[in-house]
Design a protein around this motif. Structure first.
Motif, PDB file in Angstrom:
ATOM      1  N   ALA A   3      31.641  63.239  46.383  1.00  0.00           N
ATOM      2  CA  ALA A   3      32.745  64.180  46.548  1.00  0.00           C
ATOM      3  C   ALA A   3      34.039  63.410  46.710  1.00  0.00           C
ATOM      4  O   ALA A   3      34.100  62.428  47.452  1.00  0.00           O
ATOM      5  CB  ALA A   3      32.512  65.065  47.762  1.00  0.00           C
ATOM      6  N   LEU A   4      35.084  63.858  46.026  1.00  0.00           N
ATOM      7  CA  LEU A   4      36.441  63.336  46.202  1.00  0.00           C
ATOM      8  C   LEU A   4      37.251  64.405  46.914  1.00  0.00           C
ATOM      9  O   LEU A   4      37.403  65.510  46.403  1.00  0.00           O
ATOM     10  CB  LEU A   4      37.068  63.002  44.841  1.00  0.00           C
ATOM     11  N   VAL A   5      37.738  64.081  48.107  1.00  0.00           N
ATOM     12  CA  VAL A   5      38.452  65.038  48.945  1.00  0.00           C
ATOM     13  C   VAL A   5      39.903  64.587  49.077  1.00  0.00           C
ATOM     14  O   VAL A   5      40.184  63.523  49.642  1.00  0.00           O
ATOM     15  CB  VAL A   5      37.808  65.140  50.340  1.00  0.00           C
ATOM     16  N   HIS A   6      40.818  65.382  48.549  1.00  0.00           N
ATOM     17  CA  HIS A   6      42.240  65.073  48.708  1.00  0.00           C
ATOM     18  C   HIS A   6      42.759  65.699  50.001  1.00  0.00           C
ATOM     19  O   HIS A   6      42.277  66.741  50.450  1.00  0.00           O
ATOM     20  CB  HIS A   6      43.029  65.605  47.513  1.00  0.00           C
ATOM     21  N   GLY A   7      43.756  65.037  50.586  1.00  0.00           N
ATOM     22  CA  GLY A   7      44.283  65.531  51.851  1.00  0.00           C
ATOM     23  C   GLY A   7      43.269  65.369  52.960  1.00  0.00           C
ATOM     24  O   GLY A   7      43.037  66.308  53.735  1.00  0.00           O
ATOM     25  N   GLY A   8      42.689  64.179  53.065  1.00  0.00           N
ATOM     26  CA  GLY A   8      41.619  63.954  54.029  1.00  0.00           C
ATOM     27  C   GLY A   8      42.029  64.161  55.470  1.00  0.00           C
ATOM     28  O   GLY A   8      41.176  64.412  56.322  1.00  0.00           O
ATOM     29  N   GLY A   9      43.328  64.075  55.773  1.00  0.00           N
ATOM     30  CA  GLY A   9      43.792  64.271  57.134  1.00  0.00           C
ATOM     31  C   GLY A   9      44.167  65.698  57.460  1.00  0.00           C
ATOM     32  O   GLY A   9      44.511  66.005  58.605  1.00  0.00           O
ATOM     33  N   SER A  10      44.118  66.585  56.482  1.00  0.00           N
ATOM     34  CA  SER A  10      44.446  67.994  56.709  1.00  0.00           C
ATOM     35  C   SER A  10      43.277  68.692  57.405  1.00  0.00           C
ATOM     36  O   SER A  10      42.189  68.137  57.548  1.00  0.00           O
ATOM     37  CB  SER A  10      44.730  68.688  55.376  1.00  0.00           C
ATOM     38  N   GLY A  11      43.509  69.945  57.814  1.00  0.00           N
ATOM     39  CA  GLY A  11      42.417  70.697  58.403  1.00  0.00           C
ATOM     40  C   GLY A  11      41.255  70.851  57.448  1.00  0.00           C
ATOM     41  O   GLY A  11      40.091  70.612  57.805  1.00  0.00           O
ATOM     42  N   VAL A  12      41.536  71.238  56.204  1.00  0.00           N
ATOM     43  CA  VAL A  12      40.479  71.370  55.199  1.00  0.00           C
ATOM     44  C   VAL A  12      39.841  70.017  54.919  1.00  0.00           C
ATOM     45  O   VAL A  12      38.615  69.905  54.790  1.00  0.00           O
ATOM     46  CB  VAL A  12      41.035  71.985  53.902  1.00  0.00           C
ATOM     47  N   GLY A  13      40.656  68.975  54.846  1.00  0.00           N
ATOM     48  CA  GLY A  13      40.130  67.644  54.551  1.00  0.00           C
ATOM     49  C   GLY A  13      39.201  67.125  55.626  1.00  0.00           C
ATOM     50  O   GLY A  13      38.130  66.573  55.325  1.00  0.00           O
ATOM     51  N   THR A  14      39.585  67.265  56.902  1.00  0.00           N
ATOM     52  CA  THR A  14      38.726  66.781  57.978  1.00  0.00           C
ATOM     53  C   THR A  14      37.412  67.544  58.022  1.00  0.00           C
ATOM     54  O   THR A  14      36.368  66.984  58.379  1.00  0.00           O
ATOM     55  CB  THR A  14      39.445  66.880  59.339  1.00  0.00           C
ATOM     56  N   ALA A  15      37.444  68.829  57.648  1.00  0.00           N
ATOM     57  CA  ALA A  15      36.210  69.609  57.563  1.00  0.00           C
ATOM     58  C   ALA A  15      35.366  69.156  56.374  1.00  0.00           C
ATOM     59  O   ALA A  15      34.148  68.979  56.486  1.00  0.00           O
ATOM     60  CB  ALA A  15      36.536  71.098  57.449  1.00  0.00           C
ATOM     61  N   ALA A  16      36.006  68.951  55.225  1.00  0.00           N
ATOM     62  CA  ALA A  16      35.278  68.599  54.007  1.00  0.00           C
ATOM     63  C   ALA A  16      34.586  67.245  54.123  1.00  0.00           C
ATOM     64  O   ALA A  16      33.460  67.063  53.643  1.00  0.00           O
ATOM     65  CB  ALA A  16      36.231  68.597  52.816  1.00  0.00           C
ATOM     66  N   ILE A  17      35.248  66.274  54.752  1.00  0.00           N
ATOM     67  CA  ILE A  17      34.618  64.963  54.937  1.00  0.00           C
ATOM     68  C   ILE A  17      33.324  65.109  55.735  1.00  0.00           C
ATOM     69  O   ILE A  17      32.274  64.585  55.355  1.00  0.00           O
ATOM     70  CB  ILE A  17      35.584  63.994  55.651  1.00  0.00           C
ATOM     71  N   GLN A  18      33.401  65.830  56.839  1.00  0.00           N
ATOM     72  CA  GLN A  18      32.215  65.986  57.682  1.00  0.00           C
ATOM     73  C   GLN A  18      31.112  66.777  56.986  1.00  0.00           C
ATOM     74  O   GLN A  18      29.925  66.437  57.096  1.00  0.00           O
ATOM     75  CB  GLN A  18      32.606  66.682  58.981  1.00  0.00           C
TER      76      GLN A  18
END
Length: 334
Positions: free
Chosen positions: A143-158
């Motif tokens: 998975a490539l997650v843009h905006g890793g520090g955003s609310g959506v990004g921090t959720a998507a990484i986990q």
């Protein structure tokens, strides 16, 4: 009740705390006494007049909430007065009370402070729906997650790591370490590094199976270049602009899927079904400790202007919460 109302469209200064009439629940609804809500980019766009909310006499922002049931409608059977709840709403969460359908509410995870639960509904359902329901992310994929520090990004990484996927996150330099702490296998500074090459190097040239993008604009062409054959790009935001040019030949040769998605404007029945599935499949991972909401900072409801200024600075890592109840009015951990 107190609520933050829009006095016009523009900068954070158009937000004003005012006394307004409390909503009345219908037969299938519950009246919720709000403990906290959270800021989202959609709130900023709505405040600026670029993202219309529901047609109401008084315009109140807020797409998610946590609190306790204060009153139930005549046909409500699944909830009772005093029950803790969290959930999505089309608007109105920057207020001491709101009304929502009983089936739209979620059970907050056990062990999490109720005032922190408002950091979950909007971004976690968005990330899960984009990566898994629409993107098809599974164990062993990339998975490539843009905006890793955003609310959506921090959720998507986990979420990606909990599924057993390899996760590449892009963010500004100051947020890269935070992305790695959440489990990102690779964190890329989008200003100075080439995420296309980085993804291909990490995947032995195959590319990303799912791209979650909150940026849009020129990112789209590079996302396609970073995509694996039969991969999916799921567009959930347009921070970089709503216009883009791509190679249709590359789209066809990759047999790629380009999916545009929003959460707010979906039909209530669809959001209810999504909420129920999220509660069954994902909330247990919060209770086991595998997932956690990331909260950057919180403000009181009377500090909403300051909170919006902070969100627009783009310095936050994770969610910005707005506490609606006064300290001591809401119980702690559930």
């Amino acid at each position: 009740m107190r609520a933050v109302v829009l006095t016009g469209y523009g900068g954070p200064e158009v937000l004003r705390l005012a006394d307004v009439a409390a909503p009345v629940p219908g037969p299938d609804d519950v009246l919720v006494e709000v403990a906290s809500t959270a800021l989202n980019r959609a709130d900023v766009l709505q405040r600026m007049g670029r993202y219309p909310g529901p047609e109401t006499e008084i315009e109140i922002l807020g797409l998610e909430f946590a609190g306790r049931v204060a009153e139930v409608g005549a046909r409500v059977r699944s909830l009772a007065t005093g029950d803790p709840v969290m959930g999505l709403t089309n608007g109105g969460a920057y207020a001491e009370r709101l009304v929502t359908h009983e089936r739209m509410t979620l059970r907050p995870p056990a062990g999490l402070a109720l005032a922190d639960a408002a950091a979950i509904p909007e971004v976690w359902i968005t990330a899960w729906d984009a990566l898994v329901c629409q993107g098809g992310l599974t164990s062993g994929r990339v998975a490539l997650v843009h905006g890793g520090g955003s609310g959506v990004g921090t959720a998507a990484i986990q979420l990606g790591k909990a599924l057993g996927a390899t996760v590449v996150a892009t963010a500004s330099a100051a947020k890269l370490a935070g992305c790695r702490r959440l489990g990102a296998d690779l964190a890329i500074d989008y200003r100075s590094e080439d995420f296309v090459q980085a993804v291909r190097d990490l995947s032995d040239g195959r590319g990303a199976d799912v791209v979650l993008d909150i940026v849009g604009g020129d990112n789209l062409g590079r996302n396609l270049a970073a995509l694996a054959v039969c991969g999916s790009i799921v567009q959930v935001g347009l921070l970089g602009g709503g216009e883009a040019a791509i190679s249709l030949g590359r789209l066809m040769s990759r047999r790629a899927r380009l999916v545009g998605t929003v959460l707010r404007s979906r039909a209530p029945e669809e959001k209810i079904a999504l909420s129920r599935r999220f509660e069954a499949e994902i909330l247990p991972l919060f209770e086991s400790g595998r997932l956690r909401p990331v909260i950057d900072r919180r403000y009181g409801i009377d500090q909403v202007v300051e909170a919006h200024h902070y969100m627009q600075s783009n310095e936050n890592f994770g969610k910005i919460l707005l506490d609606v109840a006064l300290p001591g009015e809401v119980d702690g951990a559930l």
